[in-house]
Write an enzyme that holds these catalytic residues in place. Structure first.
Site, PDB file in Angstrom:
ATOM      1  N   ASP A 128      25.790 -30.340  -8.877  1.00  0.00           N
ATOM      2  CA  ASP A 128      25.346 -29.954 -10.172  1.00  0.00           C
ATOM      3  C   ASP A 128      24.176 -30.749 -10.563  1.00  0.00           C
ATOM      4  O   ASP A 128      24.194 -31.870 -10.431  1.00  0.00           O
ATOM      5  CB  ASP A 128      26.811 -30.547 -10.979  1.00  0.00           C
ATOM      6  CG  ASP A 128      26.676 -29.994 -12.466  1.00  0.00           C
ATOM      7  OD1 ASP A 128      25.508 -29.555 -12.943  1.00  0.00           O
ATOM      8  OD2 ASP A 128      27.634 -30.297 -12.998  1.00  0.00           O
ATOM      9  N   ARG A 130      22.408 -30.503 -13.479  1.00  0.00           N
ATOM     10  CA  ARG A 130      22.162 -30.131 -14.831  1.00  0.00           C
ATOM     11  C   ARG A 130      21.968 -31.708 -15.508  1.00  0.00           C
ATOM     12  O   ARG A 130      22.492 -32.656 -15.006  1.00  0.00           O
ATOM     13  CB  ARG A 130      23.377 -29.722 -15.840  1.00  0.00           C
ATOM     14  CG  ARG A 130      23.593 -28.112 -15.507  1.00  0.00           C
ATOM     15  CD  ARG A 130      24.920 -27.785 -15.916  1.00  0.00           C
ATOM     16  NE  ARG A 130      26.035 -28.230 -15.304  1.00  0.00           N
ATOM     17  CZ  ARG A 130      27.452 -27.815 -16.037  1.00  0.00           C
ATOM     18  NH1 ARG A 130      27.468 -26.977 -16.743  1.00  0.00           N
ATOM     19  NH2 ARG A 130      28.248 -28.551 -15.383  1.00  0.00           N
TER      20      ARG A 130
END
Length: 202
Positions: A128, A130
């Protein structure tokens, strides 16, 4: 120097979940078009329902059943509409931050037996990637005092708190599992600590 953003345009957007005001932001971090859908008066309010949703072209637009993104987006808007006020922040960070091309390549790896985490790592990325600094700046711009985050992801809560956002609570947003996405959801729960299948635990 602290990153800056500017709220350039606000316009009403009627939806099946009622009317929202769409806020279009520019920023000094990237050249992407991040937006916020705002319902009701959120300035100086506490425990504002907030969904921070990362773009998912396949799920949000095409209705792909490989993930739960499109369903979560719809559920979040429904939650905000029912509350009568709230914010949906739409961040342009496709594929948990790796972009559409790499996400589609990861899909092919998943079809060969990898899970969603291992596929990203195989492509040279983190599970991830983000970031939520722009979301935090948007919430500051909208003068929100505290929020209830619509999420199943505890790391999202931790990151917003690190960025100075008062997260006063969490609102679950668990879409139904089915044969096309159950492996994906189980991987998010097992490897990424997402709070899924909670109601099925003894």
């Amino acid at each position: 120097m602290k990153p800056q953003l500017e709220n350039l345009v606000q316009t009403p957007i009627p939806t099946k979940h009622g009317e929202f005001i769409l806020h279009y932001y520019s920023n000094t971090i990237d050249d992407k078009e991040h937006v916020a859908l705002v319902k009701g008066d959120v300035a100086d309010k506490e425990r504002v329902p907030v969904r921070i949703h990362s773009e998912c072209f396949t799920g949000d637009v095409l209705g792909s059943r490989r993930c739960d993104c499109g369903e979560q987006l719809d559920m979040a808007m429904q939650i905000i509409d029912k509350a009568g006020f709230g914010i949906l922040i739409y961040l342009r960070q496709e594929g948990r931050g790796i972009g559409l091309l790499k996400k589609l390549q990861a899909y092919n790896l998943q079809d060969q037996g990898m899970d969603t985490v291992d596929a990203n790592i195989h492509l040279g990325h983190l599970a991830d990637e983000r970031e939520y600094n722009i979301a935090a700046l948007m919430l500051e711009n909208l003068n929100v005092k505290s929020i209830e985050l619509i999420t199943n992801n505890p790391k999202k809560i931790e990151e917003l708190q690190r960025l100075g956002i008062d997260v006063a609570g969490r609102i679950p947003v668990e879409a139904a599992a089915h044969e096309d996405n159950v492996g994906y959801l189980k991987t998010k729960a097992k490897k990424m600590a997402h709070m899924l299948f909670e109601s099925k635990k003894s």
